[in-house]
Design a protein around this motif. Sequence first.
Motif, PDB file in Angstrom:
ATOM      1  N   ILE A 190      14.759 -63.755  10.673  1.00 15.37           N
ATOM      2  CA  ILE A 190      15.626 -62.591  10.894  1.00 15.37           C
ATOM      3  C   ILE A 190      14.997 -61.376  10.218  1.00 15.37           C
ATOM      4  O   ILE A 190      14.801 -61.348   9.008  1.00 15.37           O
ATOM      5  CB  ILE A 190      17.041 -62.845  10.338  1.00 15.37           C
ATOM      6  N   ILE A 191      14.691 -60.377  11.039  1.00 13.92           N
ATOM      7  CA  ILE A 191      14.142 -59.105  10.552  1.00 13.92           C
ATOM      8  C   ILE A 191      15.085 -58.011  11.050  1.00 13.92           C
ATOM      9  O   ILE A 191      15.357 -57.927  12.241  1.00 13.92           O
ATOM     10  CB  ILE A 191      12.722 -58.851  11.116  1.00 13.92           C
ATOM     11  N   PRO A 192      15.609 -57.175  10.159  1.00 13.08           N
ATOM     12  CA  PRO A 192      16.511 -56.105  10.592  1.00 13.08           C
ATOM     13  C   PRO A 192      15.851 -55.158  11.599  1.00 13.08           C
ATOM     14  O   PRO A 192      14.647 -54.888  11.526  1.00 13.08           O
ATOM     15  CB  PRO A 192      16.843 -55.368   9.296  1.00 13.08           C
ATOM     16  N   ILE A 193      16.639 -54.650  12.526  1.00 15.99           N
ATOM     17  CA  ILE A 193      16.134 -53.758  13.566  1.00 15.99           C
ATOM     18  C   ILE A 193      15.526 -52.495  12.959  1.00 15.99           C
ATOM     19  O   ILE A 193      14.511 -52.004  13.433  1.00 15.99           O
ATOM     20  CB  ILE A 193      17.255 -53.401  14.566  1.00 15.99           C
ATOM     21  N   ARG A 194      16.121 -51.988  11.888  1.00 15.67           N
ATOM     22  CA  ARG A 194      15.594 -50.767  11.259  1.00 15.67           C
ATOM     23  C   ARG A 194      14.166 -50.978  10.758  1.00 15.67           C
ATOM     24  O   ARG A 194      13.357 -50.048  10.752  1.00 15.67           O
ATOM     25  CB  ARG A 194      16.498 -50.285  10.136  1.00 15.67           C
ATOM     26  N   LEU A 206      12.055 -53.357  12.182  1.00 17.59           N
ATOM     27  CA  LEU A 206      11.253 -53.560  13.395  1.00 17.59           C
ATOM     28  C   LEU A 206      10.882 -52.229  14.050  1.00 17.59           C
ATOM     29  O   LEU A 206       9.825 -52.106  14.656  1.00 17.59           O
ATOM     30  CB  LEU A 206      11.993 -54.449  14.387  1.00 17.59           C
ATOM     31  N   LYS A 207      11.739 -51.233  13.903  1.00 12.68           N
ATOM     32  CA  LYS A 207      11.451 -49.913  14.479  1.00 12.68           C
ATOM     33  C   LYS A 207      10.305 -49.204  13.762  1.00 12.68           C
ATOM     34  O   LYS A 207       9.691 -48.302  14.314  1.00 12.68           O
ATOM     35  CB  LYS A 207      12.694 -49.026  14.426  1.00 12.68           C
ATOM     36  N   LYS A 208      10.003 -49.605  12.527  1.00 14.92           N
ATOM     37  CA  LYS A 208       8.968 -48.951  11.734  1.00 14.92           C
ATOM     38  C   LYS A 208       7.631 -49.696  11.742  1.00 14.92           C
ATOM     39  O   LYS A 208       6.711 -49.312  11.035  1.00 14.92           O
ATOM     40  CB  LYS A 208       9.432 -48.814  10.285  1.00 14.92           C
ATOM     41  N   VAL A 209       7.517 -50.757  12.538  1.00 13.13           N
ATOM     42  CA  VAL A 209       6.281 -51.530  12.572  1.00 13.13           C
ATOM     43  C   VAL A 209       5.150 -50.684  13.158  1.00 13.13           C
ATOM     44  O   VAL A 209       5.291 -50.104  14.227  1.00 13.13           O
ATOM     45  CB  VAL A 209       6.468 -52.835  13.386  1.00 13.13           C
ATOM     46  N   ARG A 221       9.088 -61.186  20.505  1.00 12.72           N
ATOM     47  CA  ARG A 221       9.870 -60.795  21.688  1.00 12.72           C
ATOM     48  C   ARG A 221      10.812 -59.642  21.371  1.00 12.72           C
ATOM     49  O   ARG A 221      10.931 -58.692  22.129  1.00 12.72           O
ATOM     50  CB  ARG A 221      10.676 -61.986  22.202  1.00 12.72           C
ATOM     51  N   HIS A 222      11.480 -59.733  20.231  1.00 13.81           N
ATOM     52  CA  HIS A 222      12.401 -58.668  19.826  1.00 13.81           C
ATOM     53  C   HIS A 222      11.648 -57.378  19.545  1.00 13.81           C
ATOM     54  O   HIS A 222      12.096 -56.292  19.904  1.00 13.81           O
ATOM     55  CB  HIS A 222      13.199 -59.087  18.584  1.00 13.81           C
ATOM     56  N   LEU A 223      10.501 -57.510  18.894  1.00 19.28           N
ATOM     57  CA  LEU A 223       9.688 -56.342  18.568  1.00 19.28           C
ATOM     58  C   LEU A 223       9.215 -55.641  19.839  1.00 19.28           C
ATOM     59  O   LEU A 223       9.296 -54.424  19.954  1.00 19.28           O
ATOM     60  CB  LEU A 223       8.495 -56.759  17.709  1.00 19.28           C
ATOM     61  N   LYS A 248       3.576 -54.207   1.142  1.00 17.72           N
ATOM     62  CA  LYS A 248       3.138 -55.522   1.594  1.00 17.72           C
ATOM     63  C   LYS A 248       3.620 -55.773   3.019  1.00 17.72           C
ATOM     64  O   LYS A 248       4.706 -55.355   3.407  1.00 17.72           O
ATOM     65  CB  LYS A 248       3.707 -56.614   0.692  1.00 17.72           C
ATOM     66  N   PRO A 249       2.826 -56.491   3.798  1.00 17.05           N
ATOM     67  CA  PRO A 249       3.275 -56.840   5.150  1.00 17.05           C
ATOM     68  C   PRO A 249       4.377 -57.892   5.110  1.00 17.05           C
ATOM     69  O   PRO A 249       4.544 -58.593   4.114  1.00 17.05           O
ATOM     70  CB  PRO A 249       2.013 -57.389   5.816  1.00 17.05           C
ATOM     71  N   ILE A 250       5.114 -58.002   6.198  1.00 16.41           N
ATOM     72  CA  ILE A 250       6.187 -58.988   6.330  1.00 16.41           C
ATOM     73  C   ILE A 250       5.691 -60.128   7.210  1.00 16.41           C
ATOM     74  O   ILE A 250       5.100 -59.904   8.256  1.00 16.41           O
ATOM     75  CB  ILE A 250       7.436 -58.351   6.968  1.00 16.41           C
ATOM     76  N   CYS A 251       5.964 -61.339   6.782  1.00 16.57           N
ATOM     77  CA  CYS A 251       5.610 -62.516   7.564  1.00 16.57           C
ATOM     78  C   CYS A 251       6.846 -62.927   8.375  1.00 16.57           C
ATOM     79  O   CYS A 251       7.866 -63.309   7.807  1.00 16.57           O
ATOM     80  CB  CYS A 251       5.189 -63.660   6.661  1.00 16.57           C
ATOM     81  N   ALA A 252       6.729 -62.820   9.683  1.00 14.33           N
ATOM     82  CA  ALA A 252       7.856 -63.119  10.565  1.00 14.33           C
ATOM     83  C   ALA A 252       7.534 -64.332  11.426  1.00 14.33           C
ATOM     84  O   ALA A 252       6.372 -64.636  11.701  1.00 14.33           O
ATOM     85  CB  ALA A 252       8.158 -61.917  11.451  1.00 14.33           C
ATOM     86  N   HIS A 253       8.585 -65.007  11.869  1.00 14.80           N
ATOM     87  CA  HIS A 253       8.423 -66.126  12.799  1.00 14.80           C
ATOM     88  C   HIS A 253       7.836 -65.579  14.097  1.00 14.80           C
ATOM     89  O   HIS A 253       8.173 -64.464  14.516  1.00 14.80           O
ATOM     90  CB  HIS A 253       9.785 -66.781  13.056  1.00 14.80           C
ATOM     91  N   PRO A 254       6.966 -66.325  14.771  1.00 15.00           N
ATOM     92  CA  PRO A 254       6.334 -65.808  16.004  1.00 15.00           C
ATOM     93  C   PRO A 254       7.320 -65.377  17.089  1.00 15.00           C
ATOM     94  O   PRO A 254       7.012 -64.494  17.882  1.00 15.00           O
ATOM     95  CB  PRO A 254       5.482 -66.987  16.477  1.00 15.00           C
TER      96      PRO A 254
END
Length: 97
Positions: A34-38, A40-43, A79-81, A69-75
């Motif tokens: 779970i990564i907040p949308i706010r 994901l918008k700044k990636v 899709r959401h990004l 630091k970078p964020i490690c997210a599930h692959p």
Amino acid sequence: MDLKVVFVIVCLCALAITTTDAGIPKCCVKARRIIPIRILKKVQRTEVQKSNGACDVSALILYVEGMAKPICAHPKVERHLTWIQRQMTQNKRRATY
């Protein structure tokens, strides 16, 4: 061998390892689902880490604006990004009309 020569060789090897990617690989240990949308918008950019090879965990590495630091997210977060980036692009196009 002279002690000075050994010392110089050790220093050169240490320098070579620290200035290249020949050292220990930087791997994600765990991936967040779970990564907040706010956020994901700044990636700004992403990298894919595969579980085969030096790293044990499959992950999507997110480099976020304003974060050290970078964020490690599930692959599956990719899709959401992709969806969010597409929406942001469409909103920019609409704003220009």
